[in-house]
Design a protein around this motif. Sequence first.
Motif, PDB file in Angstrom:
ATOM      1  N   THR A  30      28.448 -26.961 -33.181  1.00  0.00           N
ATOM      2  CA  THR A  30      27.302 -27.387 -32.386  1.00  0.00           C
ATOM      3  C   THR A  30      27.359 -28.891 -32.159  1.00  0.00           C
ATOM      4  O   THR A  30      27.287 -29.655 -33.128  1.00  0.00           O
ATOM      5  CB  THR A  30      25.981 -27.015 -33.092  1.00  0.00           C
ATOM      6  OG1 THR A  30      25.958 -25.600 -33.307  1.00  0.00           O
ATOM      7  CG2 THR A  30      24.780 -27.424 -32.268  1.00  0.00           C
ATOM      8  N   TRP A  46      20.920 -35.054 -22.586  1.00  0.00           N
ATOM      9  CA  TRP A  46      20.341 -33.764 -22.962  1.00  0.00           C
ATOM     10  C   TRP A  46      20.445 -32.776 -21.806  1.00  0.00           C
ATOM     11  O   TRP A  46      20.940 -31.648 -21.966  1.00  0.00           O
ATOM     12  CB  TRP A  46      18.895 -34.009 -23.377  1.00  0.00           C
ATOM     13  CG  TRP A  46      18.154 -32.865 -23.991  1.00  0.00           C
ATOM     14  CD1 TRP A  46      18.509 -31.551 -24.018  1.00  0.00           C
ATOM     15  CD2 TRP A  46      16.896 -32.950 -24.665  1.00  0.00           C
ATOM     16  NE1 TRP A  46      17.551 -30.810 -24.653  1.00  0.00           N
ATOM     17  CE2 TRP A  46      16.554 -31.640 -25.074  1.00  0.00           C
ATOM     18  CE3 TRP A  46      16.016 -33.993 -24.954  1.00  0.00           C
ATOM     19  CZ2 TRP A  46      15.369 -31.360 -25.756  1.00  0.00           C
ATOM     20  CZ3 TRP A  46      14.840 -33.725 -25.632  1.00  0.00           C
ATOM     21  CH2 TRP A  46      14.520 -32.425 -26.036  1.00  0.00           C
ATOM     22  N   GLY A  57      30.036 -35.124 -29.112  1.00  0.00           N
ATOM     23  CA  GLY A  57      28.652 -35.225 -28.676  1.00  0.00           C
ATOM     24  C   GLY A  57      28.487 -36.469 -27.830  1.00  0.00           C
ATOM     25  O   GLY A  57      29.469 -37.073 -27.396  1.00  0.00           O
ATOM     26  N   ARG A  91      31.301 -28.022 -21.119  1.00  0.00           N
ATOM     27  CA  ARG A  91      31.334 -29.256 -21.913  1.00  0.00           C
ATOM     28  C   ARG A  91      30.789 -29.010 -23.317  1.00  0.00           C
ATOM     29  O   ARG A  91      31.300 -29.565 -24.290  1.00  0.00           O
ATOM     30  CB  ARG A  91      30.528 -30.355 -21.225  1.00  0.00           C
ATOM     31  CG  ARG A  91      31.180 -30.907 -19.973  1.00  0.00           C
ATOM     32  CD  ARG A  91      30.494 -32.176 -19.516  1.00  0.00           C
ATOM     33  NE  ARG A  91      30.779 -33.305 -20.392  1.00  0.00           N
ATOM     34  CZ  ARG A  91      30.188 -34.486 -20.294  1.00  0.00           C
ATOM     35  NH1 ARG A  91      29.248 -34.677 -19.373  1.00  0.00           N
ATOM     36  NH2 ARG A  91      30.520 -35.477 -21.092  1.00  0.00           N
ATOM     37  N   ARG A  92      29.756 -28.183 -23.436  1.00  0.00           N
ATOM     38  CA  ARG A  92      29.222 -27.877 -24.760  1.00  0.00           C
ATOM     39  C   ARG A  92      30.281 -27.202 -25.629  1.00  0.00           C
ATOM     40  O   ARG A  92      30.426 -27.526 -26.807  1.00  0.00           O
ATOM     41  CB  ARG A  92      27.984 -26.981 -24.666  1.00  0.00           C
ATOM     42  CG  ARG A  92      26.745 -27.654 -24.141  1.00  0.00           C
ATOM     43  CD  ARG A  92      25.492 -26.870 -24.524  1.00  0.00           C
ATOM     44  NE  ARG A  92      25.588 -25.442 -24.243  1.00  0.00           N
ATOM     45  CZ  ARG A  92      25.330 -24.876 -23.082  1.00  0.00           C
ATOM     46  NH1 ARG A  92      24.963 -25.642 -22.038  1.00  0.00           N
ATOM     47  NH2 ARG A  92      25.412 -23.566 -22.924  1.00  0.00           N
ATOM     48  N   ARG A  93      31.018 -26.263 -25.051  1.00  0.00           N
ATOM     49  CA  ARG A  93      32.068 -25.576 -25.814  1.00  0.00           C
ATOM     50  C   ARG A  93      33.162 -26.547 -26.221  1.00  0.00           C
ATOM     51  O   ARG A  93      33.653 -26.502 -27.360  1.00  0.00           O
ATOM     52  CB  ARG A  93      32.655 -24.426 -24.993  1.00  0.00           C
ATOM     53  CG  ARG A  93      31.782 -23.183 -24.954  1.00  0.00           C
ATOM     54  CD  ARG A  93      32.564 -21.985 -24.424  1.00  0.00           C
ATOM     55  NE  ARG A  93      32.918 -22.173 -23.015  1.00  0.00           N
ATOM     56  CZ  ARG A  93      32.173 -21.752 -22.008  1.00  0.00           C
ATOM     57  NH1 ARG A  93      31.030 -21.129 -22.238  1.00  0.00           N
ATOM     58  NH2 ARG A  93      32.557 -21.946 -20.757  1.00  0.00           N
ATOM     59  N   TRP A 130      22.075 -24.664 -29.023  1.00  0.00           N
ATOM     60  CA  TRP A 130      22.979 -25.198 -28.014  1.00  0.00           C
ATOM     61  C   TRP A 130      23.359 -26.637 -28.345  1.00  0.00           C
ATOM     62  O   TRP A 130      24.502 -27.041 -28.151  1.00  0.00           O
ATOM     63  CB  TRP A 130      22.316 -25.144 -26.637  1.00  0.00           C
ATOM     64  CG  TRP A 130      22.232 -23.785 -26.034  1.00  0.00           C
ATOM     65  CD1 TRP A 130      22.258 -22.585 -26.703  1.00  0.00           C
ATOM     66  CD2 TRP A 130      22.124 -23.470 -24.650  1.00  0.00           C
ATOM     67  NE1 TRP A 130      22.151 -21.546 -25.819  1.00  0.00           N
ATOM     68  CE2 TRP A 130      22.067 -22.051 -24.546  1.00  0.00           C
ATOM     69  CE3 TRP A 130      22.052 -24.224 -23.483  1.00  0.00           C
ATOM     70  CZ2 TRP A 130      21.953 -21.401 -23.322  1.00  0.00           C
ATOM     71  CZ3 TRP A 130      21.936 -23.577 -22.260  1.00  0.00           C
ATOM     72  CH2 TRP A 130      21.890 -22.187 -22.181  1.00  0.00           C
ATOM     73  N   LEU A 131      22.373 -27.391 -28.820  1.00  0.00           N
ATOM     74  CA  LEU A 131      22.575 -28.809 -29.139  1.00  0.00           C
ATOM     75  C   LEU A 131      21.745 -29.176 -30.360  1.00  0.00           C
ATOM     76  O   LEU A 131      20.645 -28.650 -30.550  1.00  0.00           O
ATOM     77  CB  LEU A 131      22.148 -29.704 -27.973  1.00  0.00           C
ATOM     78  CG  LEU A 131      22.884 -29.590 -26.641  1.00  0.00           C
ATOM     79  CD1 LEU A 131      22.128 -30.381 -25.576  1.00  0.00           C
ATOM     80  CD2 LEU A 131      24.317 -30.099 -26.781  1.00  0.00           C
ATOM     81  N   ARG A 191      25.616 -17.556 -30.974  1.00  0.00           N
ATOM     82  CA  ARG A 191      24.925 -18.600 -30.225  1.00  0.00           C
ATOM     83  C   ARG A 191      23.790 -17.950 -29.415  1.00  0.00           C
ATOM     84  O   ARG A 191      23.908 -16.819 -28.943  1.00  0.00           O
ATOM     85  CB  ARG A 191      25.903 -19.287 -29.278  1.00  0.00           C
ATOM     86  CG  ARG A 191      25.398 -20.577 -28.655  1.00  0.00           C
ATOM     87  CD  ARG A 191      25.426 -21.720 -29.642  1.00  0.00           C
ATOM     88  NE  ARG A 191      26.761 -22.045 -30.114  1.00  0.00           N
ATOM     89  CZ  ARG A 191      27.010 -22.881 -31.105  1.00  0.00           C
ATOM     90  NH1 ARG A 191      26.004 -23.486 -31.725  1.00  0.00           N
ATOM     91  NH2 ARG A 191      28.241 -23.130 -31.493  1.00  0.00           N
ATOM     92  N   LEU A 227      24.354 -31.858 -20.871  1.00  0.00           N
ATOM     93  CA  LEU A 227      25.028 -30.894 -21.736  1.00  0.00           C
ATOM     94  C   LEU A 227      24.354 -29.530 -21.692  1.00  0.00           C
ATOM     95  O   LEU A 227      25.021 -28.498 -21.809  1.00  0.00           O
ATOM     96  CB  LEU A 227      25.073 -31.412 -23.177  1.00  0.00           C
ATOM     97  CG  LEU A 227      26.071 -32.538 -23.457  1.00  0.00           C
ATOM     98  CD1 LEU A 227      26.145 -32.834 -24.942  1.00  0.00           C
ATOM     99  CD2 LEU A 227      27.457 -32.187 -22.938  1.00  0.00           C
ATOM    100  N   ALA A 228      23.033 -29.522 -21.534  1.00  0.00           N
ATOM    101  CA  ALA A 228      22.334 -28.235 -21.455  1.00  0.00           C
ATOM    102  C   ALA A 228      22.788 -27.435 -20.241  1.00  0.00           C
ATOM    103  O   ALA A 228      22.840 -26.200 -20.281  1.00  0.00           O
ATOM    104  CB  ALA A 228      20.826 -28.467 -21.406  1.00  0.00           C
ATOM    105  N   GLY A 278      31.784 -28.795 -28.903  1.00  0.00           N
ATOM    106  CA  GLY A 278      31.591 -28.032 -30.138  1.00  0.00           C
ATOM    107  C   GLY A 278      32.900 -27.770 -30.858  1.00  0.00           C
ATOM    108  O   GLY A 278      32.973 -27.851 -32.086  1.00  0.00           O
TER     109      GLY A 278
END
Length: 393
Positions: free
Chosen positions: A304, A337, A324, A346-348, A281-282, A206, A340-341, A351
């Motif tokens: 992702t 956007w 997502g 939260r992204r993990r 990342w997204l 990543r 989550l960035a 994902g």
Amino acid sequence: MPQHVPSSLRPAVPRSARPHPALPPQPRRIAFLARRDLANPAAGGSELLVDQLADGLTRQGHQVTLLCGGPAAYRDYRVVSAGGDLGHYLRARSAFTRQVGDCDLLVEVCNGMPYLAPLWHRGPTLCLVNHVHTELWSMRFPGPLAPAARLGRRLEHWSLSAAQRGNLLVAVSPSTAQALRDLGVDPERIRVVHNGVAEPGPLADRSDEPLFLAMGRLVEYKRVDLLLRLWERVRPVTGGQLVIVGDGPERDRLERMAGPGVRFTGHVSEAEKHRLLCSAWLLLHPSAVEGWGLVITEAAARGTPAIGFDVPGVRDSVEDGVTGLLARGESSFAAAWCTLALSAERRRAFGKAAAERAAHYRWANTVRQFGAVAAEAVAAHEPRPAKRPRCAR
């Protein structure tokens, strides 16, 4: 007069001697009628789906032919070009007669402009629908071209609801199935077969820096222009880079719109595509409509998560709040956007859930499900009676 024998006194019939229900006939010769081959520069998700189906059926021993328009490449199955990208619609019937001939099943891929195959093909016909183009006609033919949009929309709707009457229709998502029902298609004739995704292989690293990815053909309804406008609001908050993968008629206009931090790659190799899907990342997918967001599932297989709008197709491939986020408007897209960035946790989590969900969608399952519907279409076909010759007066 025979006497009635109670069932309890009848001799038992061995299980092996009991009649088995007849299995539906398997179509050996299958022809696909589609606008493009995967080798066409304008190819997208629909062409990948047809290629995976044709290749998978070929591996199972079927004789598969793809009749299409425009350029075509050598495949393990037979590919026949019937002429230009648009002109082949007029030549499809004659090209089919000359170069394909008899087949056990004709699969018409209805991607906006129909071939009206049931009107000229007497054998079993199956209609494959990615998405209904209702709103897209006016986007493709705006302003002074509105009459062309109305004509195209009416022709597409009539072909799906009337010309295909009596045939089975394959929808690639529940959203597409609902759109067909809204046109008046009998729900009993609709089968849903989801797109698959290839095994991703070993994952790449990543990106350490914020990297946001948009991937697809650069055409109006993908709305990459909207993404570029939102980037100007998001970039001061997140920093990083927005990478746009793909090509198409909108590319020059979009490049002129792009501000700092935006990179256009054009077409990329499968290896580079894999690397970008892993490192992002997204995945950002602002499309107005999809049949099934194939690239969303491809990104999910790499862990992702995606952000898209709550529109047909996208809402099928993104589980909102799990794999997502789905936005209801431009401001909520930008907010999702940024949110989550700025949240690695939260992204993990998204994902991980996305990868687990994507594991249920594999091309082998898609081919198997489609093969079952193909057999059903052949079994359900009722040959039209031949015209009786007129008697001489």
